[in-house]
Design an enzyme around this catalytic site. Structure first.
Site, PDB file in Angstrom:
ATOM      1  N   ASP A 283       0.834  -1.205   0.000  1.00 21.30           N
ATOM      2  CA  ASP A 283       0.000   0.000   0.000  1.00 21.30           C
ATOM      3  C   ASP A 283       0.872   1.258   0.000  1.00 21.30           C
ATOM      4  O   ASP A 283       1.979   1.255   0.538  1.00 21.30           O
ATOM      5  CB  ASP A 283      -0.889  -0.019   1.253  1.00 21.30           C
ATOM      6  CG  ASP A 283      -2.083   0.916   1.115  1.00 21.30           C
ATOM      7  OD1 ASP A 283      -2.298   1.462   0.014  1.00 21.30           O
ATOM      8  OD2 ASP A 283      -2.796   1.103   2.115  1.00 21.30           O
TER       9      ASP A 283
ATOM     10  N   ASN B  29     -10.510  -3.405  -6.162  1.00 19.91           N
ATOM     11  CA  ASN B  29      -9.760  -2.389  -6.910  1.00 19.91           C
ATOM     12  C   ASN B  29     -10.415  -2.000  -8.241  1.00 19.91           C
ATOM     13  O   ASN B  29     -10.065  -0.980  -8.844  1.00 19.91           O
ATOM     14  CB  ASN B  29      -8.307  -2.831  -7.160  1.00 19.91           C
ATOM     15  CG  ASN B  29      -7.435  -2.735  -5.922  1.00 19.91           C
ATOM     16  OD1 ASN B  29      -6.451  -3.467  -5.780  1.00 19.91           O
ATOM     17  ND2 ASN B  29      -7.783  -1.845  -5.001  1.00 19.91           N
TER      18      ASN B  29
ATOM     19  N   LEU C 285      -6.419  -5.969   7.028  1.00 21.97           N
ATOM     20  CA  LEU C 285      -6.094  -7.099   6.156  1.00 21.97           C
ATOM     21  C   LEU C 285      -6.683  -6.885   4.757  1.00 21.97           C
ATOM     22  O   LEU C 285      -6.240  -7.502   3.779  1.00 21.97           O
ATOM     23  CB  LEU C 285      -6.646  -8.381   6.802  1.00 21.97           C
ATOM     24  CG  LEU C 285      -5.961  -9.705   6.567  1.00 21.97           C
ATOM     25  CD1 LEU C 285      -4.450  -9.625   6.667  1.00 21.97           C
ATOM     26  CD2 LEU C 285      -6.503 -10.755   7.527  1.00 21.97           C
TER      27      LEU C 285
ATOM     28  N   GLU D 150       1.516 -13.377  12.030  1.00 19.16           N
ATOM     29  CA  GLU D 150       1.916 -12.170  12.746  1.00 19.16           C
ATOM     30  C   GLU D 150       1.690 -11.002  11.792  1.00 19.16           C
ATOM     31  O   GLU D 150       2.008 -11.102  10.603  1.00 19.16           O
ATOM     32  CB  GLU D 150       3.417 -12.227  13.098  1.00 19.16           C
ATOM     33  CG  GLU D 150       3.784 -13.289  14.098  1.00 19.16           C
ATOM     34  CD  GLU D 150       3.274 -12.957  15.501  1.00 19.16           C
ATOM     35  OE1 GLU D 150       3.117 -11.763  15.822  1.00 19.16           O
ATOM     36  OE2 GLU D 150       3.031 -13.906  16.258  1.00 19.16           O
TER      37      GLU D 150
HETATM   38  C1  FPP Z   1      -2.005   0.206  -3.209  1.00 18.73           C
HETATM   39  O1  FPP Z   1      -1.493   1.515  -3.262  1.00 18.73           O
HETATM   40  C2  FPP Z   1      -1.471  -0.587  -4.278  1.00 18.73           C
HETATM   41  C3  FPP Z   1      -2.192  -1.186  -5.245  1.00 18.73           C
HETATM   42  C4  FPP Z   1      -3.659  -1.107  -5.329  1.00 18.73           C
HETATM   43  C5  FPP Z   1      -1.561  -1.954  -6.310  1.00 18.73           C
HETATM   44  C6  FPP Z   1      -0.281  -2.649  -5.977  1.00 18.73           C
HETATM   45  C7  FPP Z   1       0.451  -2.807  -7.229  1.00 18.73           C
HETATM   46  C8  FPP Z   1       1.788  -2.728  -7.401  1.00 18.73           C
HETATM   47  C9  FPP Z   1       2.751  -2.608  -6.301  1.00 18.73           C
HETATM   48  C10 FPP Z   1       2.408  -2.734  -8.739  1.00 18.73           C
HETATM   49  C11 FPP Z   1       1.887  -3.675  -9.716  1.00 18.73           C
HETATM   50  C12 FPP Z   1       2.051  -5.079  -9.316  1.00 18.73           C
HETATM   51  C13 FPP Z   1       2.672  -5.985 -10.069  1.00 18.73           C
HETATM   52  C14 FPP Z   1       2.669  -7.422  -9.661  1.00 18.73           C
HETATM   53  C15 FPP Z   1       3.379  -5.622 -11.277  1.00 18.73           C
HETATM   54  P1  FPP Z   1      -2.531   2.716  -3.306  1.00 18.73           P
HETATM   55  O2  FPP Z   1      -2.706   3.107  -4.720  1.00 18.73           O
HETATM   56  O3  FPP Z   1      -3.782   2.331  -2.609  1.00 18.73           O
HETATM   57  O4  FPP Z   1      -1.760   3.822  -2.513  1.00 18.73           O
HETATM   58  P2  FPP Z   1      -2.425   4.991  -1.667  1.00 18.73           P
HETATM   59  O5  FPP Z   1      -3.069   4.350  -0.466  1.00 18.73           O
HETATM   60  O6  FPP Z   1      -1.257   5.825  -1.288  1.00 18.73           O
HETATM   61  O7  FPP Z   1      -3.387   5.697  -2.564  1.00 18.73           O
END
Ligand code: FPP
Length: 252
Positions: free
Chosen positions: A17, A65, A192, A204
């Site tokens: 995140d 998402n 979670l 954990e």
């Molecule tokens: C949460 O950050 C992250 C995601 C919803 C996507 C996670 C994806 C990646 C790390 C990259 C792509 C993955 C692969 C396997 C290539 P957020 O956007 O919710 O952050 P924020 O809370 O700061 O808005």
């Protein structure tokens, strides 16, 4: 420094995140934050391989998402397809088996194809299993397992009394993988968020303020040190000593 000879997790789960906040604080687009997040994931995979962590699972895209703006969903889908292409050779070389978990059916055709290709090319990997959760939700995982088992019962192939945890977990997306013993969440939240709900029963939980693109090897070691400390105090019954809160005799 990690505790020499101290326990390391068999399976680390990571909720990545904070990509959006990382980007916004630098005047960059959220897509750019995810790009940096994907690049960081490569480094963390590498570090886990070095540490001989046998299982790593990462939450790349949840069933929730899809509610994000279409532009961001498209950027994530593209990024996952690109990641799958660029990592196929590297993962195979490092002997890492990549297992996608989640419902791939709803993904754009190219993303689905490249992820399946990554899975097929790395099928023989023995050093580490990397589970990438894409269009994954813990509740959906439990639901689809229940549906599959119900079908077996309806066909007369299974007696409801025979449904135990071993049989049930075989129907989860994670199948025979061990449960996570450490779940790391970056970005400062303590939730979670529907990740590995059934499997995380005894994990954990470690939350850090570090945003995912900043979560480097040093941060990973901090999380592992914390795990080692907790494990020493509250670990499984077999290594609980008299210094455990209840003298070592209670529930893990
Ligand atoms: C949460 O950050 C992250 C995601 C919803 C996507 C996670 C994806 C990646 C790390 C990259 C792509 C993955 C692969 C396997 C290539 P957020 O956007 O919710 O952050 P924020 O809370 O700061 O808005």
């Amino acid at each position: 420094m990690l505790m020499r000879g101290g326990p390391l997790p068999e399976h680390i789960g990571v909720i990545m995140d904070g990509n959006g906040r990382w980007a916004q604080s630098r005047g960059l687009s959220r897509a750019e934050g995810h790009r940096q997040g994907a690049s960081n994931l490569r480094q963390i995979i590498e570090e886990c391989v070095m540490l001989r962590i046998p299982n790593l699972s990462t939450f790349a895209f949840s069933t929730e998402n899809w509610l994000r703006p279409q532009e961001e969903v498209d950027a994530l889908m593209l990024l996952m397809a690109e990641f799958a292409v660029s990592e196929a050779e590297e993962m195979a070389k490092r002997d890492v088996r990549v297992v996608p978990i989640g419902d791939l059916g709803r993904l754009p055709e190219r993303t689905r194809r490249e992820i399946k290709n990554l899975r097929d090319r790395t099928r023989e990997g023995r050093v580490m299993t990397l589970m990438i959760a894409v269009n994954y939700g813990g509740r959906d995982d439990i639901l689809q397992a229940a549906q599959e088992i119900s079908r077996e019962v309806a066909r007369g192939d299974l007696d409801p009394e025979e449904i135990d945890h071993e049989r049930f977990r075989a129907h989860l997306h994670t199948q025979s993988q061990p449960d996570p013993d450490l779940i790391i969440r970056t970005g400062g939240e303590w939730r979670l968020s529907n990740f590995l709900l059934y499997q995380a029963a005894y994990a954990e939980f470690y939350s850090t303020e570090a945003l995912w693109p900043e979560f480097d090897a040093h941060e990973l070691h901090r999380a592992l040190r914390e795990f080692q400390r907790r494990e020493r105090r509250y670990g499984g019954l077999h290594d609980r000593g008299a210094d455990a809160p209840d003298g070592g005799g209670g529930q893990a």
